[in-house]
Design a protein around this motif. Structure first.
Motif, mmCIF file in Angstrom:
data_model
loop_
_atom_site.group_PDB
_atom_site.id
_atom_site.type_symbol
_atom_site.label_atom_id
_atom_site.label_comp_id
_atom_site.label_asym_id
_atom_site.label_seq_id
_atom_site.Cartn_x
_atom_site.Cartn_y
_atom_site.Cartn_z
ATOM 1 N N ARG A 80 0.834 -1.206 0.000
ATOM 2 C CA ARG A 80 0.000 0.000 0.000
ATOM 3 C C ARG A 80 0.871 1.260 0.000
ATOM 4 N N ARG A 81 2.003 1.185 0.670
ATOM 5 C CA ARG A 81 2.905 2.341 0.625
ATOM 6 C C ARG A 81 3.456 2.531 -0.800
ATOM 7 N N ALA A 83 1.857 1.929 -3.472
ATOM 8 C CA ALA A 83 0.804 2.513 -4.301
ATOM 9 C C ALA A 83 0.677 4.013 -4.107
ATOM 10 N N THR A 84 1.144 4.518 -2.980
ATOM 11 C CA THR A 84 1.007 5.956 -2.699
ATOM 12 C C THR A 84 2.326 6.711 -2.864
ATOM 13 N N ARG A 85 3.352 6.026 -3.308
ATOM 14 C CA ARG A 85 4.645 6.707 -3.468
ATOM 15 C C ARG A 85 4.557 7.759 -4.580
ATOM 16 N N PRO A 86 5.144 8.932 -4.311
ATOM 17 C CA PRO A 86 5.200 9.934 -5.400
ATOM 18 C C PRO A 86 6.254 9.498 -6.427
ATOM 19 N N SER A 98 2.586 8.075 -12.030
ATOM 20 C CA SER A 98 1.778 7.189 -11.184
ATOM 21 C C SER A 98 2.311 5.774 -11.286
ATOM 22 N N SER A 116 -4.498 -4.632 -3.173
ATOM 23 C CA SER A 116 -3.819 -3.352 -2.962
ATOM 24 C C SER A 116 -4.764 -2.177 -3.137
ATOM 25 N N GLU A 117 -5.846 -2.355 -3.863
ATOM 26 C CA GLU A 117 -6.821 -1.283 -4.039
ATOM 27 C C GLU A 117 -7.989 -1.428 -3.074
#
Length: 481
Positions: A80-81, A83-86, A98, A116-117
């Motif tokens: 999950r981290r 998936a949110t990484r810039p 993205s 993950s979603e």
């Protein structure tokens, strides 16, 4: 249709068909090739992640639960981290901002225990191809659309088994939307299309250049073939064989050999035909006079017929001599000046040679001017001027004057005769073409001016002629090269 247009049409047709099929194959292969590469990378990714998740799945730490850092496994939190990484990457000029992998894990029954979603946990995926095949120990992958009617919403799924020892205890699937690589596909297609258009343009230029090259050489051969004819007094030196490469050069040389054979045959045929026609009259006259001389005739008639035999014999001799001179001239291709030639000396020699005949006809010869010196062949210039003076004497009235004027590289011969009919001017210089003398006789053969014209051709010269009322004037212009 002309040869050039046919060649261009054939070239463009073949090139266009080939380019169409090649570009069609290239563009048709881009999309599946890119997706094959993407699937290969997803296989590696799925297997790596399956190995990382195997311990937590086997120990039960990864289980169906509400999302949250306090209840999720370490693997789940890491995903999950991710998936949110810039992210802001430039991939060969295209920006990526993205991370597009979706990852879900199923247990042995095919129920999703991690997504993950967070939108499929607890759902039964056992019938999906990627999960069903993987749980049975086979390679599992599928491609599905999020929106059935939207081709751009396709997603590729690749699964890998999760092992505990040698036993499959679940499966991990990596999913990636195909639209994430569509930009690369479109860019590749644009580049291929641009390259294809450039290739067509360059091919067209090459085709035009090759066609023009072929047509140019073919036209040179055509012009050479049209210019080939039997040599005459009105024709200059034979045209040069065009320098063309390859088989066209062989064809040009073959045409030149054919020209030489044809010229030899036509040359003999033309001379025999013209000579037969020219000799017919004097031979008939000599035969008639000879038959009459065999009879008893008064002395006056006998003297008249004897004089006729002598006169016609002299005419035959002049024709034969000039034919021999013209034949030698027509076989020559250039002049051989030993030293700079003075026109004054050539004209003096010609006047001296014609002086006896002029005295018999009571014609006065006048030479005026100095003239130039140049790279001319003295004997040929003297021959040409002598023939002009002979013609002028034939056409001059008794007591008349023939003037030979020199100015620079020009020689002018004027007489005081009746001139030449206007219709006959363009034909002067043809073998055996002549006009009536002032006394009505037709003693000339036309070979004198034919010799003059050939001498001019060998010296790259030209002539002008005109009636001067009374009289006739002809001017020779010699080249100074």
């Amino acid at each position: 249709m002309r040869l050039g247009l046919r060649l261009l049409f054939a070239f463009f047709l073949i090139n266009g068909i080939a380019a169409f099929f090649i570009l069609r194959v290239f563009t048709a292969e881009i999309k599946p090739s890119v997706r094959e590469v993407m699937e290969d990378m997803m296989v590696d990714t799925a297997n790596i992640l399956a190995e990382l998740a195997s311990d937590e799945v086997a120990s039960g730490r990864m289980r169906l639960a509400l999302p949250g850092p306090e209840s999720d496994s370490t693997f789940a939190r890491s995903v999950r981290r991710y998936a949110t990484r810039p992210i802001d990457a430039s991939i060969w000029g295209l920006s990526k901002q993205s991370l597009d992998f979706r990852i879900y894990v199923v247990d042995t029954s095919g129920r999703v225990i991690f997504d993950s979603e967070g939108r499929a946990e607890g759902m039964d995926y056992s019938r999906w191809r990627d999960v069903a095949l993987t749980l049975r120990g086979k390679y599992g992958a599928r491609a599905s659309r999020d929106v059935e009617s939207d081709d751009s919403s396709g997603v590729m799924y690749v699964a890998a088994p999760i092992f505990s020892g040698d036993r499959i205890i679940g499966a991990l699937t990596v999913a990636k939307p195909t639209r994430t690589v569509q930009r690369f596909i479109e860019r590749a297609e644009r580049k291929i299309m641009k390259g294809g258009v450039l290739l067509l343009a360059l091919s067209a230029l090459v085709g035009i250049a090759v066609t023009l090259w072929i047509v140019w050489h073919v036209r040179r051969l055509r012009d050479y073939a049209l210019s080939v004819q039997a040599p005459t007094a009105l024709q200059s030196t034979p045209p040069a064989v065009p320098e063309v490469p390859g088989e066209l050069g062989d064809l040009a040389r073959a045409m030149d050999r054919m020209r030489e054979r044809l010229e030899g045959r036509d040359y003999v045929e033309g001379y025999v035909r013209a000579l037969t026609h020219e000799l017919k009259s004097p031979v008939a006259a000599i035969r008639g006079a000879g038959e009459l001389l065999q009879e008893d005739l008064p002395p006056a008639d006998r003297a008249q017929f004897a004089a006729q035999v002598v006169e016609q014999s002299e005419r035959l001799q002049r024709v034969i001599d000039r034919l021999l001179e013209l034949s030698k001239l027509e076989q020559r291709q250039h002049v051989d000046p030993a030293a700079p030639t003075s026109l004054r000396q050539c004209a003096q020699q010609a006047v001296l040679q014609c002086s006896a005949r002029a005295a018999q006809r009571h014609v006065r010869l006048v030479l005026q001017g100095e003239g130039a010196s140049g790279p001319w062949e003295a004997d040929l210039i003297t021959l040409a001027v002598g023939n002009l003076i002979d013609n002028a004497i034939d056409f001059s009235p008794e007591g008349g004057t023939v003037r030979v004027s020199l100015q620079g590289a020009s020689i002018t011969v004027d007489d005081e005769g009746p001139g030449v009919p206007e219709y006959a001017l363009p034909r002067l210089g043809e073998r055996f073409f002549t006009t009536a003398r002032p006394d009505g006789a037709r003693s000339g053969s036309g070979l004198g001016l034919a010799i003059v014209r050939r001498v001019l051709d060998l010296h790259d010269g030209a002539w002008d002629m005109a009636n001067t009322h009374p009289g006739f004037s002809i001017r020779l212009h010699l080249s100074k090269k």
